[in-house]
Design a protein around this motif. Structure first.
Motif, PDB file in Angstrom:
ATOM      1  N   THR A  34       0.849  -1.190   0.000  1.00 10.98           N
ATOM      2  CA  THR A  34       0.000   0.000   0.000  1.00 10.98           C
ATOM      3  C   THR A  34       0.885   1.241   0.000  1.00 10.98           C
ATOM      4  O   THR A  34       1.858   1.249   0.720  1.00 10.98           O
ATOM      5  CB  THR A  34      -0.896   0.016   1.250  1.00 10.98           C
ATOM      6  N   PRO A  35       0.609   2.299  -0.708  1.00  7.21           N
ATOM      7  CA  PRO A  35      -0.587   2.549  -1.523  1.00  7.21           C
ATOM      8  C   PRO A  35      -0.537   1.963  -2.936  1.00  7.21           C
ATOM      9  O   PRO A  35      -1.372   2.303  -3.747  1.00  7.21           O
ATOM     10  CB  PRO A  35      -0.614   4.071  -1.596  1.00  7.21           C
TER      11      PRO A  35
ATOM     12  N   GLN B  78      -4.301   5.907 -12.221  1.00  9.58           N
ATOM     13  CA  GLN B  78      -3.579   6.968 -11.518  1.00  9.58           C
ATOM     14  C   GLN B  78      -2.147   6.538 -11.244  1.00  9.58           C
ATOM     15  O   GLN B  78      -1.197   7.318 -11.378  1.00  9.58           O
ATOM     16  CB  GLN B  78      -4.279   7.285 -10.193  1.00  9.58           C
TER      17      GLN B  78
ATOM     18  N   ALA C 128      -1.155   4.618   6.620  1.00  7.07           N
ATOM     19  CA  ALA C 128      -1.610   5.998   6.452  1.00  7.07           C
ATOM     20  C   ALA C 128      -2.302   6.261   5.127  1.00  7.07           C
ATOM     21  O   ALA C 128      -3.006   7.251   4.999  1.00  7.07           O
ATOM     22  CB  ALA C 128      -0.429   6.952   6.600  1.00  7.07           C
ATOM     23  N   PHE C 129      -2.108   5.408   4.126  1.00  4.40           N
ATOM     24  CA  PHE C 129      -2.593   5.772   2.803  1.00  4.40           C
ATOM     25  C   PHE C 129      -3.636   4.807   2.283  1.00  4.40           C
ATOM     26  O   PHE C 129      -3.522   3.601   2.479  1.00  4.40           O
ATOM     27  CB  PHE C 129      -1.436   5.824   1.813  1.00  4.40           C
ATOM     28  N   PRO C 130      -4.624   5.340   1.568  1.00  7.48           N
ATOM     29  CA  PRO C 130      -5.519   4.459   0.810  1.00  7.48           C
ATOM     30  C   PRO C 130      -4.781   3.942  -0.422  1.00  7.48           C
ATOM     31  O   PRO C 130      -3.599   4.220  -0.611  1.00  7.48           O
ATOM     32  CB  PRO C 130      -6.673   5.362   0.397  1.00  7.48           C
ATOM     33  N   ARG C 131      -5.524   3.245  -1.231  1.00  6.58           N
ATOM     34  CA  ARG C 131      -4.932   2.613  -2.401  1.00  6.58           C
ATOM     35  C   ARG C 131      -5.124   3.501  -3.628  1.00  6.58           C
ATOM     36  O   ARG C 131      -6.178   4.098  -3.813  1.00  6.58           O
ATOM     37  CB  ARG C 131      -5.633   1.273  -2.604  1.00  6.58           C
ATOM     38  N   TYR C 132      -4.100   3.577  -4.466  1.00  2.72           N
ATOM     39  CA  TYR C 132      -4.256   4.293  -5.728  1.00  2.72           C
ATOM     40  C   TYR C 132      -5.106   3.464  -6.682  1.00  2.72           C
ATOM     41  O   TYR C 132      -5.249   2.256  -6.520  1.00  2.72           O
ATOM     42  CB  TYR C 132      -2.896   4.519  -6.375  1.00  2.72           C
ATOM     43  N   ARG C 133      -5.609   4.148  -7.705  1.00  6.56           N
ATOM     44  CA  ARG C 133      -6.291   3.434  -8.768  1.00  6.56           C
ATOM     45  C   ARG C 133      -5.257   3.098  -9.822  1.00  6.56           C
ATOM     46  O   ARG C 133      -4.260   3.810  -9.955  1.00  6.56           O
ATOM     47  CB  ARG C 133      -7.363   4.354  -9.360  1.00  6.56           C
ATOM     48  N   ILE C 134      -5.492   2.048 -10.607  1.00  2.00           N
ATOM     49  CA  ILE C 134      -4.434   1.573 -11.496  1.00  2.00           C
ATOM     50  C   ILE C 134      -4.024   2.638 -12.512  1.00  2.00           C
ATOM     51  O   ILE C 134      -2.838   2.861 -12.766  1.00  2.00           O
ATOM     52  CB  ILE C 134      -4.840   0.234 -12.172  1.00  2.00           C
TER      53      ILE C 134
ATOM     54  N   SER D  19      -9.953  -5.434  -0.752  1.00  2.00           N
ATOM     55  CA  SER D  19     -11.350  -4.994  -0.712  1.00  2.00           C
ATOM     56  C   SER D  19     -11.889  -4.709  -2.106  1.00  2.00           C
ATOM     57  O   SER D  19     -13.054  -4.390  -2.247  1.00  2.00           O
ATOM     58  CB  SER D  19     -11.494  -3.768   0.187  1.00  2.00           C
ATOM     59  N   GLU D  20     -11.063  -4.797  -3.143  1.00  2.00           N
ATOM     60  CA  GLU D  20     -11.582  -4.530  -4.483  1.00  2.00           C
ATOM     61  C   GLU D  20     -11.673  -5.811  -5.304  1.00  2.00           C
ATOM     62  O   GLU D  20     -12.752  -6.261  -5.647  1.00  2.00           O
ATOM     63  CB  GLU D  20     -10.692  -3.520  -5.198  1.00  2.00           C
TER      64      GLU D  20
END
Lengths: 370, 140, 365
Positions: C238-239, C331, C323-329, C247-248
């Protein structure tokens, strides 16, 4: 022209089943997603995995048994679902609720709203991959749930509302405990905002994702935070005041673009407003009786009771034929409408955003499937 | 208080309008005016569709939709009686895009056919289900 | 007796060399697996504390033995093979992935860490000094190159794993992994190239020895940042954990795996994360350089410093994950191609200029 194939540019479509068992659908729900590359071209929503036929069950129970079923509709905001039904029945029999009862209802509803938004927030952050905040929200929600337990004796399936008032009065020293718990939540709310609003990755995942213009939101029948995120300043608590909301002073947060970020923003602001309302209500709550004797069952008639749920307009249409059992109960679930309108708004988004978008719609399968 | 009632009478001249509570009204309209009433109400400011539903009246089927105004309070339930054995009514999807979900649900549980609905399938019950459980004569 | 063995081995260099390699490999393997376990434990504990949870507490003191318990539990599980998957390939793929990841340990100085840590027992068992000869990783003149050859196997294996599982989520995860790893390979290699230019060596030992006067982090901070970002992406954490976003796409390319094959996959992932943390320590923070410990602990000081630095970076990885959410592919890919790639090219040019300047001043050879 359409029959001609664009040679070399044809993209294979892939159908992906998101659900019924999937960590991000928040319950047993199936989205049949057709994607071209990473872009969504079509979604079919398949519901009904936990359809329990509550509308039919209501026709077979008398008016005192029904609220017990209804708080199971949405286990994270059970108070609203009892209230909507009770309100519809009170309208038919024109029952008067004593003043303290109305204020107690406000307190119960606003605490439930805080709890519901907190659990939504936890789940949403997990959907965008920020697993850290998931237990944070649950931790804070637990303090609110404790308060609701003090009020009603139950943590989730309350059974607190009854026709003509509420079931129990406030326990002694409730305001002290409530103030403590609310301060606790308020303090942590600042932490959430620090973590998410300054987080470039969070902003990249939410800003300008699936914007829904106000006209589209109205046309689809959206209500509650979803409609407000699209910029429509519409809140049944202020527009059509019920209970004691007309004496309370609160603001209605609205978004600008109706994107995922706005839906997060509106809900987080609503938690603050709810905290504000609970504080005012605890200060200004009058003394006196909190319930009245009411009729056993309403006379023949039709009533439509609604409350501003944490998800939108939670409505009950109760048709009474003068017998102890209702003739027909129609449950209007806001989350059902929001989730079913996913195909109308999502086309063109990226498949990776589906989960963030779905999470921001706040689906609660209990009330969707009924 | 009666301002809304007068306005409703203006919008729906062919309807019998009853007050059910404070600012909630019930308007009974003839079957053939169903689509027309929805369109007129939407133009007159009742833009938010709350529900489309039906009540099984044993000898007929009462189909109703509930809509409300955005800026002012007030709500109207519009109902009409149709044949119970062959319940057909025009779809409201051309008026409100959101009517689609309510119609699918009503079709599933009540068996009312909304003519013109683009995708009238069962939603809460599985596709192979027989019967419409919210009808009074449904055997289970 | 020891002397006679050494004399014999000296007369037979081929046997001696192969013995050294085997001993070093065994050391490094045990060390690596142990550290992967510790990494998982630390991650669970630290992450739990950031989440305001306790993490594992029941098995052993502070839940230290929890990982062992989980290990045994996972081994006991049934291996579920999807009906439409190719049975042989499905089971072989985790072995390949883990084997290739473990190949990294030949090059990494873990044998040095183990051997020199054991050397503190030299006063008690003099014979242990023979372990000095078991350090083979310093002999790889092109160690850095080998590391990246091994790492570049990964996208292929992950794509194949996703494909073989015959599951749509796995295919999506596999393709995402391939796209992500391939696009991050370029800035990754360019930032490593900057390190190689500065130190003038492809040998990890020489890279560290060159930092005696000054750690590279002070000489090339931008290279460090680029390397940190790309290393996290290469380790799929992550991220940038898009290929196995739980979760995706439900753990992506390893959705269908269970029991021991799953264990192997996880082990491979953590081995890679651990190796990249060690690489950060070696490239930029002077590896095992640091004050020598007093007395009999003196031989251990190098390994200790290396491990302290490695664990510092592992801690950083965990905090970044928290601390970070996940980026989108998309992005992520645009981040790689439009920001990191130009930056790393510019960085390489800057580093060459710095190196030229330092050489002309006679500060660096």
């Amino acid at each position: 022209m359409t029959e001609e194939k664009q040679v070399g540019r044809e993209v294979r479509k892939l159908v992906i089943n998101v659900g019924p068992q999937h960590p991000s659908t928040h319950g047993p729900m199936d989205l049949i997603v057709t994607v071209e590359g990473e872009t969504i071209v079509d979604v079919d929503v398949v519901l009904g995995y936990i359809h329990r036929g509550i509308e039919k069950l209501c026709e077979l129970r008398n008016y005192f048994q029904i609220p017990t079923y209804l708080n199971r509709l949405c286990y994270v905001s059970g108070m609203f679902w009892e209230y909507g039904f009770v309100k519809a029945v009170e309208e038919i029999m024109d029952a008067k609720v004593p003043e303290r009862g109305e204020w107690l209802r406000v307190i119960a509803c606003e605490l439930t709203r805080i709890a519901s938004h907190l659990i939504w927030f936890s789940a949403f952050t997990a959907d965008v991959g920020l697993m850290t905040l998931f237990p944070w929200g649950l931790r804070d929600r637990d303090r609110i749930i404790d308060l609701l337990e003090m009020m009603s004796g139950q943590r989730m399936t309350f059974g607190y509302f009854r026709v003509g008032g509420v079931r129990y009065d406030l326990p002694t020293n409730f305001d002290v405990y409530a103030e403590k718990a609310i301060n606790y939540v308020e303090k942590h709310l600042e932490e959430y905002e620090k973590v998410i609003y300054n987080n470039p990755v969070f902003l990249a995942r939410t800003v300008d994702i699936c914007p829904v213009p106000a006209s589209k939101a109205i046309d689809l029948g959206w209500t509650g935070p979803m409609l407000r995120a699209s910029g429509v300043k519409r809140d049944l608590r202020r527009d059509e005041p019920y209970a004691a909301y007309e004496f309370l002073d609160f603001e209605i947060p609205v978004g600008k673009k109706g994107d995922t970020y706005d839906r997060v923003y509106v809900r987080l602001e609503e938690i603050k407003q709810s905290i504000n309302i609970v504080r005012q209500a605890l200060k200004r709550i009058p003394s006196g009786p909190y319930q009245t004797r009411s009729l056993l069952y309403p006379p023949p008639g039709i009533g439509y009771g609604w409350v501003e749920d944490s998800r939108g307009e939670c409505g009950y249409m109760v048709v009474s034929d003068g017998t102890p059992k209702p003739y027909r109960v129609k449950i209007r679930s806001p989350a059902y409408i929001h989730v079913m309108s996913i195909p109308n708004v999502i086309k063109g988004s990226k498949i990776a955003d589906l989960y963030a978008i779905l999470g921001s719609f706040d689906p609660c399968l209990g009330e969707i499937d009924r | 208080m009666s301002e809304q009632l007068n306005k409703l009478k203006e919008i729906l001249p062919y309807a019998e309008i009853y007050k059910i509570y404070k600012n909630k009204y019930y308007a009974k309209i003839p079957k053939d005016k169903w689509h027309d009433a929805a369109r007129r109400l939407k133009e007159a400011g009742y833009v938010l569709l709350s529900a489309v539903t039906a009540v099984d009246r044993l000898n007929s089927m009462e189909v109703m939709f509930i809509c409300r105004r955005l800026e002012a309070n007030g709500l109207v339930i519009v109902g009409t009686l149709i044949d119970r054995n062959d319940p057909r009514i025009p779809s409201l999807v051309s008026v409100w895009e959101g009517a689609h979900f309510h119609e699918r649900e009503t079709f599933d549980l009540m068996g009312v056919y909304f003519e013109g609905n683009p995708d009238l399938r069962r939603i809460l019950l599985p596709p192979h289900w027989v019967g419409h459980p919210l009808r009074k004569d449904y055997k289970w | 007796m020891i002397d006679s063995i050494i004399t014999y081995l000296k007369s037979n260099p081929l046997l001696a060399d192969s013995l050294r390699v085997v001993v070093a490999m065994v050391f490094a393997l045990i060390f690596m697996l142990l550290n992967a376990l510790i990494f998982i434990y630390v991650e669970r504990k630290v992450w739990a504390r950031t989440m305001q949870r306790m993490g594992p507490t029941y098995v052993g003191k502070w839940g230290i033995l929890q990982l062992i318990a989980d290990f045994v539990k996972v081994l006991n599980k049934e291996i579920i093979i999807p009906a439409k998957a190719n049975r042989f390939a499905f089971l072989a793929m985790p072995v390949f992935i883990t084997a290739v990841s473990l190949l990294l340990i030949i090059v990494m100085p873990y044998d040095y860490v183990v051997a020199y840590t054991l050397l503190i027992f030299q006063p008690i068992f003099p014979a242990i000094s023979i372990l000095k000869y078991a350090v083979v990783s310093s002999y790889f003149q092109y160690g850095v190159l080998l590391i990246f050859v091994i790492l570049s196997f990964n996208p292929i294996f992950i794509l194949l794993t996703g494909w073989i599982s015959n599951n749509k989520y796995s295919i999506v995860g596999g393709f995402r992994a391939a796209a992500q790893l391939l696009s991050f390979e370029v800035p990754f290699l360019l930032s490593v190239a900057a390190v190689v230019v500065l130190t003038g060596s492809l040998n990890l030992y020489e890279i560290v020895e060159k930092q005696k006067s000054m750690w590279l982090i002070f000489l090339a901070p931008l290279t460090f940042i680029l390397f940190l970002i790309t290393a996290i992406a290469e380790a799929e954490r992550t991220p940038f954990d898009i290929p196995d976003a739980e979760s995706e796409i439900i753990a992506g390319w390893n959705t269908e795996y269970s029991a021991s094959p799953f264990l192997l996959l996880i082990m491979g992932m953590y081995v890679r994360a651990f190796v990249s943390a060690t690489l950060l320590a070696i490239f930029f923070f002077g590896g095992w350089l640091g004050p020598t410990l007093p007395g009999f602990l003196a031989p251990m000081s190098g390994p200790l410093w290396l491990m302290i630095k490695t664990y510092f970076f592992m801690f950083l990885y965990i905090l970044i994950r928290a601390a970070f959410p996940r980026y989108r592919i998309d992005q992520l890919l645009s981040l790689s191609w439009t920001k990191l790639l130009p930056l790393s090219v510019a960085n390489l040019l800057i580093v060459i200029a710095v190196k030229y300047y330092l050489m002309s001043m006679g500060l660096m050879s």
